[in-house]
Motif scaffolding. Sequence first.
Motif, PDB file in Angstrom:
ATOM      1  N   ASP A 135     -19.674  24.325  31.507  1.00 12.62           N
ATOM      2  CA  ASP A 135     -21.069  23.886  31.448  1.00 12.62           C
ATOM      3  C   ASP A 135     -21.943  25.084  31.081  1.00 12.62           C
ATOM      4  O   ASP A 135     -21.472  26.225  31.053  1.00 12.62           O
ATOM      5  N   GLY A 136     -23.198  24.814  30.778  1.00 14.42           N
ATOM      6  CA  GLY A 136     -24.080  25.874  30.311  1.00 14.42           C
ATOM      7  C   GLY A 136     -24.334  26.966  31.336  1.00 14.42           C
ATOM      8  O   GLY A 136     -24.405  28.145  31.000  1.00 14.42           O
ATOM      9  N   GLY A 137     -24.445  26.586  32.599  1.00 13.82           N
ATOM     10  CA  GLY A 137     -24.661  27.579  33.655  1.00 13.82           C
ATOM     11  C   GLY A 137     -23.483  28.537  33.772  1.00 13.82           C
ATOM     12  O   GLY A 137     -23.658  29.757  33.835  1.00 13.82           O
ATOM     13  N   GLU A 138     -22.279  27.978  33.776  1.00  9.86           N
ATOM     14  CA  GLU A 138     -21.078  28.802  33.831  1.00  9.86           C
ATOM     15  C   GLU A 138     -20.957  29.640  32.553  1.00  9.86           C
ATOM     16  O   GLU A 138     -20.507  30.791  32.593  1.00  9.86           O
ATOM     17  N   GLY A 139     -21.370  29.073  31.426  1.00  8.62           N
ATOM     18  CA  GLY A 139     -21.343  29.812  30.172  1.00  8.62           C
ATOM     19  C   GLY A 139     -22.202  31.058  30.223  1.00  8.62           C
ATOM     20  O   GLY A 139     -21.783  32.137  29.791  1.00  8.62           O
ATOM     21  N   VAL A 140     -23.403  30.935  30.781  1.00  8.52           N
ATOM     22  CA  VAL A 140     -24.296  32.090  30.913  1.00  8.52           C
ATOM     23  C   VAL A 140     -23.662  33.130  31.835  1.00  8.52           C
ATOM     24  O   VAL A 140     -23.612  34.323  31.511  1.00  8.52           O
TER      25      VAL A 140
END
Length: 120
Positions: A33-38
């Motif tokens: 997900d985007g949060g984990e990606g960041v």
Amino acid sequence: MHRILLVEDNEMNRDMLSRRLKRKGYEIIIAVDGGEGVEKAISEKPDLILMDMSLPVMDGWTATEHLKQKEETKSTPIIALTAHAMAGDYEKAMKAGCDDYDTKPIELPRLLNKIKAFLD
């Protein structure tokens, strides 16, 4: 060996693309997900990020904006991956800070050329 962060929530897409990229000699880091990606972009310091745009928690546009504002990740190339090949999506990805854009379904030779252009 170049390290690529693949941010993709669809398990089938993620598995297929990561296996194909590993066979081409890339080390793959996965985020779902985007949060984990960041988080992983900051902690793992990949050479390039493949960012799905339709993600849970934080979408790819928002994740890209966050990464391009951070000193430690602002120069990391980000290629947007999206099934939404609609008019305006390319512009939206570029405005968010993506360095390039590719559509799904992934055409591996085309994507590899884009990856090589950033990493060579």
